[in-house]
Scaffold this motif. Structure first.
Motif, PDB file in Angstrom:
ATOM      1  N   ARG A  58     -56.249 -35.925  -8.600  1.00 59.38           N
ATOM      2  CA  ARG A  58     -56.643 -36.470  -9.801  1.00 59.38           C
ATOM      3  C   ARG A  58     -57.013 -35.505 -10.592  1.00 59.38           C
ATOM      4  N   GLN A  59     -57.810 -34.782 -10.703  1.00 64.71           N
ATOM      5  CA  GLN A  59     -58.363 -33.763 -11.332  1.00 64.71           C
ATOM      6  C   GLN A  59     -57.211 -32.810 -11.839  1.00 64.71           C
ATOM      7  N   ALA A  60     -56.240 -32.381 -10.779  1.00 65.00           N
ATOM      8  CA  ALA A  60     -55.345 -31.509 -11.397  1.00 65.00           C
ATOM      9  C   ALA A  60     -54.268 -32.089 -11.982  1.00 65.00           C
ATOM     10  N   ILE A  61     -54.053 -33.520 -11.803  1.00 64.26           N
ATOM     11  CA  ILE A  61     -53.163 -34.014 -12.926  1.00 64.26           C
ATOM     12  C   ILE A  61     -53.777 -34.191 -14.229  1.00 64.26           C
ATOM     13  N   SER A  62     -54.887 -34.626 -14.211  1.00 68.34           N
ATOM     14  CA  SER A  62     -55.697 -34.824 -15.665  1.00 68.34           C
ATOM     15  C   SER A  62     -55.772 -33.637 -16.232  1.00 68.34           C
ATOM     16  N   LYS A  63     -55.652 -32.357 -15.772  1.00 67.95           N
ATOM     17  CA  LYS A  63     -55.787 -31.145 -16.617  1.00 67.95           C
ATOM     18  C   LYS A  63     -54.374 -31.035 -17.386  1.00 67.95           C
ATOM     19  N   LEU A  64     -53.301 -31.717 -16.969  1.00 67.47           N
ATOM     20  CA  LEU A  64     -52.111 -31.384 -17.360  1.00 67.47           C
ATOM     21  C   LEU A  64     -51.895 -31.962 -18.773  1.00 67.47           C
ATOM     22  N   SER A  65     -51.160 -31.491 -19.484  1.00 64.92           N
ATOM     23  CA  SER A  65     -50.865 -32.208 -21.035  1.00 64.92           C
ATOM     24  C   SER A  65     -49.964 -33.432 -20.948  1.00 64.92           C
ATOM     25  N   GLU A  66     -50.368 -34.249 -21.255  1.00 66.37           N
ATOM     26  CA  GLU A  66     -49.835 -35.614 -21.214  1.00 66.37           C
ATOM     27  C   GLU A  66     -48.503 -35.756 -21.901  1.00 66.37           C
ATOM     28  N   ASP A  67     -48.051 -34.805 -22.823  1.00 69.78           N
ATOM     29  CA  ASP A  67     -46.662 -34.753 -23.278  1.00 69.78           C
ATOM     30  C   ASP A  67     -45.925 -34.048 -22.284  1.00 69.78           C
ATOM     31  N   LYS A  68     -46.248 -33.541 -21.507  1.00 73.10           N
ATOM     32  CA  LYS A  68     -45.323 -32.607 -20.577  1.00 73.10           C
ATOM     33  C   LYS A  68     -44.583 -33.281 -19.172  1.00 73.10           C
TER      34      LYS A  68
END
Length: 88
Positions: A58-68
């Motif tokens: 979850r943490q790894a996903i949350s670090k991604l820019s949501e527009d990507k």
């Protein structure tokens, strides 16, 4: 193969599908690098099927820019038996 095809103007169809990459006890830093390398693949469609069970993923996903990326959450079970009580 996709990266090489992109660099050399090859003929890869530009589609990758990963099924549960986190099931192999991948460490969080490697998971983050995996996601970031996927995001860098321009002109490609990448589908990652992943069961998010732990806080590291979850943490790894949350670090991604949501527009990507486009996150599609499937609640409960993605598949169920035909004729089950839940269909009635």
């Amino acid at each position: 193969m996709l990266q090489t095809s992109n660099e050399k103007a090859g003929n890869h169809p530009g589609v990758l599908i990963f099924d549960e990459p986190a099931q192999h006890s991948i460490v969080i830093n490697d998971m983050e690098q995996f996601f970031n390398s996927i995001i860098k693949l321009n002109k490609s469609q990448v589908i990652v099927g992943i069961t998010v069970k732990d806080s590291d993923t979850r943490q790894a996903i949350s670090k991604l820019s949501e527009d990507k990326y486009n996150l599609i959450k499937v609640p409960n079970k993605a598949f169920r038996k035909f004729g089950s009580e839940s269909e009635k």
